[in-house]
Motif scaffolding. Structure first.
Motif, PDB file in Angstrom:
ATOM      1  N   PHE B  72      14.384 -10.641 -27.424  1.00 58.77           N
ATOM      2  CA  PHE B  72      14.906  -9.784 -27.614  1.00 58.77           C
ATOM      3  C   PHE B  72      14.250  -9.189 -29.375  1.00 58.77           C
ATOM      4  O   PHE B  72      13.562  -8.317 -29.654  1.00 58.77           O
ATOM      5  N   ILE B  75      10.712  -7.768 -28.733  1.00 52.77           N
ATOM      6  CA  ILE B  75      11.099  -6.189 -27.795  1.00 52.77           C
ATOM      7  C   ILE B  75      11.030  -5.698 -28.839  1.00 52.77           C
ATOM      8  O   ILE B  75      10.376  -4.543 -29.145  1.00 52.77           O
ATOM      9  N   SER B  76      11.763  -5.688 -29.815  1.00 52.81           N
ATOM     10  CA  SER B  76      12.403  -4.909 -31.349  1.00 52.81           C
ATOM     11  C   SER B  76      11.184  -4.843 -32.029  1.00 52.81           C
ATOM     12  O   SER B  76      10.323  -3.809 -32.276  1.00 52.81           O
ATOM     13  N   THR B 104      14.858   1.159 -29.324  1.00 54.41           N
ATOM     14  CA  THR B 104      13.883  -0.371 -27.973  1.00 54.41           C
ATOM     15  C   THR B 104      13.814  -0.928 -29.977  1.00 54.41           C
ATOM     16  O   THR B 104      15.020  -2.330 -29.105  1.00 54.41           O
ATOM     17  N   SER B 108      17.617  -4.257 -30.250  1.00 58.49           N
ATOM     18  CA  SER B 108      16.552  -4.806 -30.081  1.00 58.49           C
ATOM     19  C   SER B 108      16.806  -6.104 -30.877  1.00 58.49           C
ATOM     20  O   SER B 108      17.257  -7.349 -30.800  1.00 58.49           O
ATOM     21  N   GLY B 112      18.807  -9.632 -31.074  1.00 56.35           N
ATOM     22  CA  GLY B 112      18.200 -10.750 -30.477  1.00 56.35           C
ATOM     23  C   GLY B 112      19.225 -12.573 -31.461  1.00 56.35           C
ATOM     24  O   GLY B 112      19.186 -13.137 -31.238  1.00 56.35           O
ATOM     25  N   PHE B 411      22.735  -3.903 -24.473  1.00 57.62           N
ATOM     26  CA  PHE B 411      21.765  -3.961 -24.478  1.00 57.62           C
ATOM     27  C   PHE B 411      21.164  -2.309 -23.787  1.00 57.62           C
ATOM     28  O   PHE B 411      20.644  -1.308 -24.510  1.00 57.62           O
TER      29      PHE B 411
END
Lengths: 289, 435
Positions: B72, B75-76, B104, B108, B112, B411
């Motif tokens: 996560f 992704i962030s 996003t 994220s 996370g 999410f």
């Protein structure tokens, strides 16, 4: 006989019979059998300054394995032909060993200078009682450190019942975090002496001290005999720390790390502060409009 | 403030989606909440029973939670750095993508770190990390880096929304309840579109975009150094820093593509998120995929060829079909081969196939994170005698899976809620182009 009496009598007979069924008899047996049989094993360790440790190990067979039983009270005795002197009592530790420390000069001896000891666990609801006894002569190990320029050694002398003891294996150990580390061994000569080399590169405590002991293991006449000494023969651990200044356990971070952290944090949070200030300006100008 | 015709048209398009929650949204929210509730039940079990309800033990001390955390947070980082680049270089096609990218990054970044807290046995002592901080510890660096980054991600998202908040506040097209208007009024900071306000906002946005790019590189590297600075096979690698940075951007870009596809389909945004946008994002995936593939090859080639004792043990596990061999293969095919092939051939370069490859890519990257964390921990440096098999071989429990799916559900849920509060396309950007 009225029917009601017959019924009552029948009930009474049923209850008595059920109370004596093999099942209930078996349950009573189980209660008795739950008291487990124990095994006792008495041993001794003679140390410097006439100190003697009496150790009683009590075990029982649990799940098919003999296991030391903790928390049991053991009574120790010194025995002679004519009398039995109570020395004291001790409880078993988590390994099932109860230890009592006595002074050998206070222990009654027979004419041959033989010391006889007995120890007994009386038993309790869970475990049956057990006992054991040993006979040993007084003995001691004398330790003399030999520190030369390029080598170190220990001169050990084994004296049993006042005389040098020949042809016995002596080992030397260093106390470590868990088990002792064996660092050498040798056999006594006719003078009861043995010279054992000692390693030069063992890590010690912060000042380089080591706890060293020599041992004669489980002798038939003397039991276990030990001599302990603290010698500055190790490498100071503090020196190891100096070799690892970046280690997590070192008291302060390296200067470059501190500087990098401060610079990075100031740069990022400085940007944030400028943005917050600019947003405040946006709001202020909006109010003015 | 003035609202252009184009902006009015966008507001009319998005009006039905942000004015109220429709039945379909409620169904999604209900189903996602159920998954989250199961996760909460699992969390209660973990708090009451301790970490014994997880598959983590003395040797394998990290499992799904750390895998999810890296996933996560990666992704962030990817969302933030892409948004930063797109904004800073004024990429012409960025407008319909920026909002999805910052959302996003923000969502994220919230999820996370929660997995870190789940992984800590006594998370009631989390504050000890600060009050007994040791600057020498990479764990402390990571905590500080993520906290600082999270603040940056919130500021970045907010700055890109202020103008839109003002538009929502002043729009006659939107039929919003009073509390929503009041909320937008407060968040718009009295923005009226004056020249001075525009300048202040523009400088702020450039500043945050500028700082987010190096910050993502640093914080992503810090995360990699937790592994790289440990003398463990499979972790102790000099390229772990750039490898993690690239993997983070790669997975972040893939999630942006997936979210673009979902919103294009569900909001019928074909006029905004066009096939070209997917193709451009596909090119980014292609370039990142090639770089990621190169790093992967370089990392495992050197370990395999070096044949160092401990490295070889991990390599054996990764290449052995009876252990992690199939997963290693799937991970590399999904995250390297398929995205490159799909984008490389024009016939395959369609929004649907690019999204499908992005979906496989994200799955492959999740497996990859698992393969970084677990096999190494299953290869202890000290031989251990008479240890129980479950202490050496990790197997995630239902508690860990429940909390992992709860994270994924959170999410999606946050995205649904955010898409109800703001338009998924940045309305104000369209006016800027017109001017």
């Amino acid at each position: 006989m009225p029917l009601s009496k017959i019924i009552k009598l029948s009930w009474l007979i049923c209850i008595i019979v059920m109370g004596l069924t093999p099942a209930s008899l078996k349950a009573q047996d189980e209660e008795e059998q739950e008291q487990l049989r124990t095994r006792a094993s008495l041993s001794s360790v003679q140390k410097n300054d006439n100190v003697l440790d009496l150790k009683m190990l009590i075990r029982a067979k649990i799940d098919g394995r003999y296991t030391g039983l903790p928390g049991l009270e053991v009574m120790f005795y010194a025995t002679t032909d004519s009398s039995q002197v109570e020395l004291g009592k001790a409880a078993t530790n988590e390994d099932g060993i109860a230890t009592l420390t006595v002074k050998t000069q206070e222990v009654p001896k027979d004419t041959a200078n033989l010391m006889a000891f007995a120890a007994e666990f009386e038993g309790n609801d869970e475990f049956k009682g057990s006992d054991d006894d040993i006979e040993i002569y007084p003995a001691e190990l004398l330790l003399q450190p030999i520190d030369e320029d390029s080598s170190r050694a220990l001169l050990l002398t084994l004296v049993g019942n006042g005389d040098p003891v020949e042809d016995e294996d002596i080992s030397i150990f260093v106390k470590r975090l868990f088990a002792p580390l064996k660092v050498g061994e040798g056999t006594t000569d006719s003078a009861g002496e043995v010279d054992i080399d000692f390693p030069m590169d063992l890590p010690g405590d912060g000042e380089g001290n080591l706890e060293i002991f020599a041992r004669l293991e489980d002798h038939s006449d003397y039991g276990t005999v030990e001599v302990h000494a603290a010698l500055p023969w190790g490498t100071p651990v503090a020196q190891l720390n100096q070799d690892l200044p970046k280690a997590l356990w070192s008291p302060n971070p390296p200067t470059w790390m501190l500087l990098a952290f401060i610079v990075l944090m100031t740069a990022v949070w400085g940007h944030y502060a400028v943005i917050v200030y600019k947003l405040a300006q946006v709001k202020k100008e909006g109010n003015a409009e | 403030m003035d609202i252009s015709k184009k902006q009015t048209a966008i507001l009319q398009k998005f009006g039905p989606y942000i004015e109220r929650f429709d039945a379909r949204s409620f169904v999604y929210i209900f189903l996602l909440s159920l998954v989250i509730l199961v996760g909460l039940y699992a969390l209660i079990q973990q708090i009451l029973e301790g970490h014994v309800v997880t598959g983590m033990r003395d040797n394998v001390v990290w499992g799904l939670y750390i895998v999810n955390f890296i996933f996560f947070i990666g992704i962030s980082y990817g969302g933030a750095i892409l948004a930063g680049f797109l904004h800073l270089f004024k990429v012409p096609w960025r407008r319909p993508i920026m909002r999805i990218a910052v959302l996003t990054a923000f969502i994220s970044a919230l999820i996370g770190p929660i997995f870190i807290i789940l992984c800590i046995g006594r998370f009631d002592r989390l504050h000890y990390l600060f009050i007994h901080a040791r600057l020498q510890s990479p764990i402390f660096w990571d905590v500080v880096a993520i906290s600082t980054y999270l603040v940056g991600a919130i500021i970045f998202m907010y700055l890109l929304m202020i103008k839109d908040f003002a538009i929502y506040r002043d729009s006659d097209v939107l039929n919003l309840p009073t509390w929503r208007r009041n909320l937008y009024r407060a968040l718009a900071l009295n923005y009226q579109g004056t020249e001075s306000q525009n300048r202040q906002l523009s400088v702020s946005k450039n500043l945050i975009a500028l700082i987010m790019i190096p910050m993502v590189v640093v914080v992503s590297s810090v995360l990699s150094w937790i592994f790289g600075m440990t003398l463990r096979p499979g972790w102790h690698s000099t390229i772990f820093g750039p490898y993690f940075v690239l993997a983070a951007i790669y997975s972040g870009a893939a999630v942006i593509v997936i979210m673009m596809w979902i919103f294009r389909r569900s909001y019928k945004l074909e006029d905004y998120l066009t096939d070209k946008h997917f193709a451009y994002m596909g090119y980014i995936l292609l370039a990142l995929g090639a770089g990621y593939g190169y790093f992967t090859f370089s990392e495992y080639l050197t370990s395999w060829f070096g044949s160092e004792k401990w490295d070889s043990e991990v390599m054996e596990k990764l290449f052995n079909p009876d252990e992690y061999g199939w997963w290693f293969l799937i991970s590399n095919v999904f995250s390297i081969v398929i995205p490159i092939v799909v984008v490389a051939f024009k016939k395959l370069r369609t929004p649907n196939l690019i999204t499908l490859s992005a979906l496989l890519l994200v799955f492959g990257m999740w497996i990859k994170r698992y393969l970084i964390v677990v096999p190494t921990l299953e290869t202890p440096l000290l031989p251990i005698q008479d240890t129980r098999p479950e202490y050496i071989h990790y197997s995630a429990t239902w508690v860990e899976w429940a909390l992992s799916f709860a994270g994924l559900a959170t999410f999606i849920l946050f995205f649904i809620i955010m898409a109800k509060l703001v338009t998924i396309v940045t309305v104000s950007d369209y006016a800027e182009k017109k001017n």
